[in-house]
Scaffold this active site. Structure first.
Site, PDB file in Angstrom:
ATOM      1  N   ASP A 157      40.635  45.782  40.020  1.00 44.02           N
ATOM      2  CA  ASP A 157      39.235  45.527  40.344  1.00 44.02           C
ATOM      3  C   ASP A 157      38.570  46.877  40.602  1.00 44.02           C
ATOM      4  OD1 ASP A 157      40.488  42.999  40.548  1.00 44.02           O
ATOM      5  OD2 ASP A 157      38.998  42.292  41.991  1.00 44.02           O
ATOM      6  N   LYS A 220      32.414  41.065  38.113  1.00 40.93           N
ATOM      7  CA  LYS A 220      32.548  40.630  39.511  1.00 40.93           C
ATOM      8  C   LYS A 220      31.294  41.020  40.279  1.00 40.93           C
ATOM      9  CE  LYS A 220      35.629  41.513  43.496  1.00 40.93           C
ATOM     10  NZ  LYS A 220      36.903  42.174  43.910  1.00 40.93           N
ATOM     11  N   LYS A 256      33.843  36.634  38.453  1.00 41.74           N
ATOM     12  CA  LYS A 256      34.412  36.520  39.793  1.00 41.74           C
ATOM     13  C   LYS A 256      33.337  36.772  40.841  1.00 41.74           C
ATOM     14  CE  LYS A 256      37.860  38.604  42.912  1.00 41.74           C
ATOM     15  NZ  LYS A 256      38.970  39.593  43.039  1.00 41.74           N
TER      16      LYS A 256
END
Length: 320
Positions: A157, A220, A256
């Site tokens: 991430d 995300k 996400k």
């Protein structure tokens, strides 16, 4: 009904050949109807899910969680406990699904990998690239990524350089994402925008397309470290972006939302949004995740209530 118009035709082959070409493409994306976007997100949030559909949705939400600890006080013991919870979220009910991933800092990736063991079906996710601020040189970001992958991370991430993005240095952001993607090797890459710092819906849409063009496997919303994290409107906007990107390129990208999603009721609203915007194709942990820690506890309590008719309360679930 979409609240953003899709770009017309395929992505031009020369769109990332220069900063000017990339800026021209991103600023040529149709503008976001902010009023329509917020009204659509609010309307989807009123949908009601009952009985067997609710039970299915709760289990699906559990299976989509990246169970996360990203604190300076993290210890190997805390990470091992989180991994145990991820494998068996409800020790009293072996039918409870496992979570999708355990998300930790790079120096804890090896601990999580060992604790999960082989064949757990749970990924090790690690934040990288000088999370959460992203204030480091590219060489440091790439080293951070490679360290996490070498320690056993299946997913990375990363955070974008918001300063570069907000000053229009899009090609720099693109190149950083592309090089981090290369450093990931076989690991999947989730690209974090920190929507609260991007300030406008148009910027969130541009960041979505920029990350996807650079090779992101997931986009995300946020780090969970600033005041504005995931919200229904900004997540809906990103869902529409991945839908339009697949239409334009044929490549599917996951989404996400992270930060601020704490209750089963909230999680089910997001699943309704995914279903209504993208359909069954994205209703899987392979394509949609929740970045969360406390959310799992509420999902487990709601699950127990559906099974027993009684709300057990927080004392009957582990504290993360």
């Amino acid at each position: 009904m979409p609240t953003t118009a899709a770009p017309r035709g395929p992505v031009p082959s020369d769109v990332v050949t220069s900063d000017a070409a990339l800026r021209r493409y991103l600023h040529g994306l149709p503008g976001v109807d902010a009023v329509g976007l917020e009204a659509r997100a609010a309307g989807l949030g009123t949908r009601s899910i009952k009985t067997t559909a609710k039970a299915y949705a709760i289990d699906l939400a559990i299976s989509m969680i990246d169970l996360t600890t990203l604190e300076g006080a993290d210890t190997p013991g805390k990470v091992r406990a989180l991994c145990a919870k991820g494998r068996h979220p409800d020790p009293t009910d072996p039918s409870a699904p496992r979570v999708a991933a355990i998300c930790v800092y790079p120096d804890m990736a090896a601990v999580a990998r060992e604790a999960l063991g082989a064949g757990s079906g749970i990924a090790v996710a690690s934040v990288a690239t000088a999370f959460p601020a992203g204030r480091a040189g590219l060489d440091v970001k790439l080293a951070d990524t490679r360290e996490a992958v070498a320690a056993g991370a299946d997913e990375i991430d990363m955070v974008i350089d918001r300063g570069a993005f907000l000053t229009g240095r899009y090609l720099q952001v693109y190149e950083e994402i592309r090089q981090v993607k290369d450093a990931c090797g076989a690991a999947h890459l989730k690209v974090i925008f920190e929507n609260g710092e991007l300030a406008t819906y148009d910027n969130i849409r541009r960041a979505s397309w920029l990350a996807m063009l650079a090779g992101a496997d997931f986009i995300k919303t946020s780090t969970g470290k600033v005041a504005v994290s995931a919200t229904p409107p900004n997540t809906l906007l990103m869902l529409e972006a991945v839908r339009d990107f697949r239409t334009a390129t044929g490549r599917q990208v996951g989404v996400k939302p992270a930060g601020g999603i704490r209750t089963a009721k909230d999680a089910l609203k997001y699943l309704v949004m995914v279903n209504e915007t993208l359909g069954d194709d994205w209703l899987s942990p392979d394509w949609f995740r929740f970045g969360a820690s406390s959310l799992l506890n509420d999902l487990l309590m709601q699950r127990q209530k559906l099974a027993t008719g009684r709300y057990s309360g927080p004392d009957y679930v582990t504290v993360d």
